[in-house]
Each structure stands twice: as C-alpha cells, then as structure tokens.
Write a protein that holds these residues in place. Structure first.
Motif, PDB file in Angstrom:
ATOM      1  N   TRP A  74       0.839  -1.207   0.000  1.00 30.12           N
ATOM      2  CA  TRP A  74       0.000   0.000   0.000  1.00 30.12           C
ATOM      3  C   TRP A  74       0.869   1.250   0.000  1.00 30.12           C
ATOM      4  N   ALA A  75       1.887   1.294   0.867  1.00 35.38           N
ATOM      5  CA  ALA A  75       2.764   2.459   0.948  1.00 35.38           C
ATOM      6  C   ALA A  75       3.532   2.654  -0.356  1.00 35.38           C
ATOM      7  N   GLU A  76       3.985   1.557  -0.949  1.00 36.58           N
ATOM      8  CA  GLU A  76       4.719   1.658  -2.215  1.00 36.58           C
ATOM      9  C   GLU A  76       3.826   2.221  -3.318  1.00 36.58           C
ATOM     10  N   LYS A  77       2.588   1.768  -3.366  1.00 35.40           N
ATOM     11  CA  LYS A  77       1.648   2.271  -4.378  1.00 35.40           C
ATOM     12  C   LYS A  77       1.348   3.753  -4.170  1.00 35.40           C
ATOM     13  N   GLU A  78       1.083   4.151  -2.907  1.00 28.60           N
ATOM     14  CA  GLU A  78       0.696   5.530  -2.618  1.00 28.60           C
ATOM     15  C   GLU A  78       1.852   6.516  -2.785  1.00 28.60           C
ATOM     16  N   THR A  79       3.111   6.032  -2.736  1.00 29.41           N
ATOM     17  CA  THR A  79       4.276   6.910  -2.915  1.00 29.41           C
ATOM     18  C   THR A  79       4.913   6.709  -4.289  1.00 29.41           C
ATOM     19  N   ARG A  80       4.159   6.138  -5.204  1.00 27.94           N
ATOM     20  CA  ARG A  80       4.610   5.926  -6.589  1.00 27.94           C
ATOM     21  C   ARG A  80       5.917   5.123  -6.660  1.00 27.94           C
ATOM     22  N   GLY A  81       6.044   4.145  -5.766  1.00 29.54           N
ATOM     23  CA  GLY A  81       7.192   3.257  -5.795  1.00 29.54           C
ATOM     24  C   GLY A  81       8.442   3.763  -5.103  1.00 29.54           C
ATOM     25  N   LEU A  82       8.374   4.948  -4.482  1.00 27.92           N
ATOM     26  CA  LEU A  82       9.573   5.524  -3.865  1.00 27.92           C
ATOM     27  C   LEU A  82       9.860   4.941  -2.480  1.00 27.92           C
ATOM     28  N   ILE A  83       8.819   4.584  -1.731  1.00 25.23           N
ATOM     29  CA  ILE A  83       8.982   3.958  -0.418  1.00 25.23           C
ATOM     30  C   ILE A  83       8.507   2.514  -0.541  1.00 25.23           C
ATOM     31  N   LYS A  84       9.443   1.579  -0.511  1.00 21.59           N
ATOM     32  CA  LYS A  84       9.108   0.188  -0.803  1.00 21.59           C
ATOM     33  C   LYS A  84       8.855  -0.657   0.440  1.00 21.59           C
ATOM     34  N   GLU A  85       9.394  -0.280   1.579  1.00 15.59           N
ATOM     35  CA  GLU A  85       9.223  -1.107   2.773  1.00 15.59           C
ATOM     36  C   GLU A  85       9.201  -0.230   4.018  1.00 15.59           C
ATOM     37  N   VAL A  86       8.041   0.328   4.339  1.00 15.06           N
ATOM     38  CA  VAL A  86       7.951   1.193   5.522  1.00 15.06           C
ATOM     39  C   VAL A  86       8.001   0.361   6.797  1.00 15.06           C
ATOM     40  N   GLU A 145      14.842  19.059 -13.638  1.00 16.10           N
ATOM     41  CA  GLU A 145      13.426  19.109 -13.975  1.00 16.10           C
ATOM     42  C   GLU A 145      12.563  19.635 -12.839  1.00 16.10           C
ATOM     43  N   GLY A 146      12.950  19.346 -11.606  1.00 14.40           N
ATOM     44  CA  GLY A 146      12.137  19.779 -10.474  1.00 14.40           C
ATOM     45  C   GLY A 146      12.446  18.965  -9.229  1.00 14.40           C
ATOM     46  N   THR A 147      11.443  18.722  -8.422  1.00 17.33           N
ATOM     47  CA  THR A 147      11.599  18.035  -7.144  1.00 17.33           C
ATOM     48  C   THR A 147      10.561  16.943  -7.012  1.00 17.33           C
ATOM     49  N   GLU A 148      10.991  15.773  -6.533  1.00 18.60           N
ATOM     50  CA  GLU A 148      10.087  14.671  -6.240  1.00 18.60           C
ATOM     51  C   GLU A 148      10.377  14.195  -4.835  1.00 18.60           C
ATOM     52  N   ALA A 149       9.328  14.046  -4.039  1.00 20.17           N
ATOM     53  CA  ALA A 149       9.515  13.631  -2.645  1.00 20.17           C
ATOM     54  C   ALA A 149       8.369  12.744  -2.222  1.00 20.17           C
ATOM     55  N   ALA A 150       8.663  11.852  -1.294  1.00 26.59           N
ATOM     56  CA  ALA A 150       7.630  10.973  -0.773  1.00 26.59           C
ATOM     57  C   ALA A 150       7.972  10.594   0.650  1.00 26.59           C
ATOM     58  N   ALA A 151       6.950  10.240   1.416  1.00 29.47           N
ATOM     59  CA  ALA A 151       7.159   9.783   2.782  1.00 29.47           C
ATOM     60  C   ALA A 151       6.055   8.816   3.148  1.00 29.47           C
ATOM     61  N   ALA A 152       6.390   7.869   4.005  1.00 28.82           N
ATOM     62  CA  ALA A 152       5.396   6.947   4.538  1.00 28.82           C
ATOM     63  C   ALA A 152       5.685   6.747   6.011  1.00 28.82           C
ATOM     64  N   THR A 153       4.633   6.733   6.811  1.00 28.18           N
ATOM     65  CA  THR A 153       4.751   6.558   8.248  1.00 28.18           C
ATOM     66  C   THR A 153       3.781   5.476   8.683  1.00 28.18           C
ATOM     67  N   ALA A 154       4.237   4.558   9.518  1.00 32.45           N
ATOM     68  CA  ALA A 154       3.363   3.507  10.028  1.00 32.45           C
ATOM     69  C   ALA A 154       3.531   3.386  11.527  1.00 32.45           C
ATOM     70  N   GLY A 155       2.424   3.238  12.211  1.00 38.68           N
ATOM     71  CA  GLY A 155       2.448   3.009  13.653  1.00 38.68           C
ATOM     72  C   GLY A 155       1.876   1.638  13.950  1.00 38.68           C
ATOM     73  N   VAL A 156       2.631   0.841  14.692  1.00 36.49           N
ATOM     74  CA  VAL A 156       2.207  -0.512  15.016  1.00 36.49           C
ATOM     75  C   VAL A 156       1.751  -0.552  16.475  1.00 36.49           C
ATOM     76  N   ILE A 157       0.507  -0.941  16.711  1.00 36.69           N
ATOM     77  CA  ILE A 157      -0.044  -1.022  18.063  1.00 36.69           C
ATOM     78  C   ILE A 157      -0.168  -2.492  18.435  1.00 36.69           C
ATOM     79  N   LYS A 158       0.492  -2.895  19.518  1.00 38.70           N
ATOM     80  CA  LYS A 158       0.464  -4.286  19.932  1.00 38.70           C
ATOM     81  C   LYS A 158      -0.390  -4.477  21.176  1.00 38.70           C
ATOM     82  N   PHE A 159      -0.686  -5.715  21.429  1.00 38.37           N
ATOM     83  CA  PHE A 159      -1.560  -6.054  22.553  1.00 38.37           C
ATOM     84  C   PHE A 159      -0.743  -6.089  23.839  1.00 38.37           C
ATOM     85  N   LEU A 160      -0.379  -4.933  24.322  1.00 29.20           N
ATOM     86  CA  LEU A 160       0.305  -4.781  25.605  1.00 29.20           C
ATOM     87  C   LEU A 160      -0.366  -3.681  26.359  1.00 29.20           C
ATOM     88  N   CYS A 161      -0.887  -3.246  26.227  1.00 31.07           N
ATOM     89  CA  CYS A 161      -1.664  -2.129  26.672  1.00 31.07           C
ATOM     90  C   CYS A 161      -1.573  -0.816  25.875  1.00 31.07           C
TER      91      CYS A 161
END
Length: 284
Positions: free
Chosen positions: A141-153, A229-245
């Motif tokens: 999903w992150a790779e698709k939304e960042t046009r392939g620039l972020i492959k493994e968030v 030609e210009g500037t291209e930038a991308a970012a992806a952020t993921a938060g993982v919530i585990k069963f610990l409280c």
C-alpha cells in the motif's frame, strides 16, 4: 481552533522534532523526513486512544484536543492536498490507512473519524495467523501511494501475532521548476564538508529565480530527489499497536556548497511537508 493556529502548532511540532533528529539520527548523515506525515499518523492514533496515551500524544503534538487534530486533518485533505497537476501545479497526494485485527470491536465514533476526517482506508485483518501477510500488504500500500519511492515502511519482524492495529500515512509530492535548469550547465564543483574536506558533486546552475513548492513502534521513511526538472519527494509513516496495553523578495546568490537545511512548504497555509539537511550530497 482555526487553520492558521493549527498550522502554527504543527510547524512548532515539526521544528522541535527536527531539532531532536539533527542531534541524533542526522548528526552524522544526510536526513530527510516528513513532519506532516508523522503528525497526521500520530493524530490518527490519538483519535483511537484514550487516557494517558492520548494525553501524551496531545502534548507532543501541541494540541488541546483530538477534535482539533481531526479538524486539521480534514482541512488538509479537503483543501491543501488537492492535486494541482491537472492545472499545471505540483502533483500532491496524501493517503491514510488503518488495519484492525478482527478480534477488536471497532467503535462507530472512531470509524466515523477515520472515514470523514482522515479519508482513511480501513481493513479488518487477522494478525494472529497472517501477520507477515498483513505487513506485506501495508508495505505494498505504501509503495503504491508513494509511486514506488517507499518500498518497505515496515521492516521485517515489526509485525507479529501480538499486533492488533496498524495506522499508516503516505505523502507524495512532485513539482517541476517554473524555470527549468539547463542540464548542460550542470558542472562539477567542490562541496565543503563539516570536517573541512571537500568532495566533487554536480551543481545545477541558473541565473533565474527558481520557485517550485504552489503505539508500539513508529516507522518512517522518506525520499527526495532534486534535479534539473524539479523536485520529487515521498514519505510513509506507520504506527504498530500491539496487545500490551520560499520565495525571496530580493535578488540573492544562493550557492549550496556547504551543509544546509531545506524545507518543502505548502504555499497557501505554510504547512511544512518535508524537512531535511544535506551534509554530504554523495551520501544517500
């Protein structure tokens, strides 16, 4: 809270986080990240939390309530992140996603915030038996939304059977220079490093004015490329919530031959999309 005040708070958050990163992760290396992507991701987590966790997030994000954060996100989605490429402006896209374990009940009020304020895609998944598959899906999903620039968030092992929630945000920007650089004028020159030594790197050259730019764990990846030609930038952020409280009102010479800080801002409101610094252009 109006949009202007929200932007000021978000930029305060961005500068504070940048200071910390420059003293740690970026102390010896080139750095780029999206404070807005992290801000939105944490806002989304705050909307689904309560008690001390929510209080800490609100303090960190410099906000009085989750209602303010949700309203700010809705403003960003509806106004700031309208893609300007059809009218000749920059290509800009912004997406949120939430992956929830099937065993967790989903409050209607939270689902409404996810749908209306963040326009987030929501999926119910099985972490207990398919954790690796879910992580792979988030990365795709992150790779698709960042046009392939972020492959493994999400790095290997970050999601397991104890995971219950994943929140993610992806931000993509691509803008062309109003006055493009002539590639034939790009020449090798000295770039001065912090230790006093120099390296030879390609410098773009122009005499024209240049404008572009109309929880258990948090993982963030960013990418930026600036060329003739210009500037291209991308970012992806993921938060993982585990069963610990920036536009300059007077003529100046800008020669980027030493370590420097840079920002990509949304012009209408001043929202900071990306921040970074370059210590050595040859070091990725």
């Amino acid at each position: 809270m109006d949009l202007r005040e929200s932007v000021i708070n978000q930029n305060d958050f961005a500068l504070g986080l940048t200071k910390q990163l420059l003293q740690t992760e970026g102390k010896q290396s080139t750095l780029v990240y999206s404070p807005l992507s992290i801000h939105v991701l944490l806002s989304l987590i705050a909307a689904g939390s309560k008690g001390p966790t929510q209080d800490q997030l609100l303090s960190f994000l410099k906000s009085k309530s989750t209602d303010h954060l949700n309203s700010f996100a809705a403003e960003l989605v509806s106004m700031i992140f309208s893609d300007g490429s059809p009218s000749g402006g920059p290509h800009l896209s912004f997406a949120c996603g939430v992956w929830v374990d099937r065993c967790l009940p989903l409050k209607p009020s939270f689902k409404q915030v996810v749908d209306t304020s963040y326009m987030a895609a929501l999926a119910q998944v099985d972490f207990q038996t398919n954790a690796a598959q879910v992580a792979s899906g988030v990365n795709s999903w992150a790779e698709k939304e960042t046009r392939g620039l972020i492959k493994e968030v999400l790095p290997p092992g970050s999601v397991d059977s104890s995971t219950r929630l994943i929140f993610a945000n992806a931000l993509y920007f691509k803008g062309a220079w109003t006055e493009k650089f002539d590639a034939s004028q790009t020449k090798e020159h000295d770039f001065h490093l912090l230790d006093g030594s120099t390296v030879q790197v390609p410098f773009m050259t122009s005499r024209k004015k240049q404008y572009n730019l109309y929880v258990s764990s948090i993982f963030h990846k960013s990418f930026i490329e600036v060329n003739e030609e210009g500037t291209e930038a991308a970012a992806a952020t993921a938060g993982v919530i585990k069963f610990l409280c920036l536009e300059v009102p007077r003529t100046v010479d800008f020669v980027a031959d030493r370590p420097f800080l840079f920002l990509i801002k949304e012009e209408l409101t001043g929202t900071v999309l990306f921040i970074g610094h370059v210590l050595n252009p040859l070091a990725g």
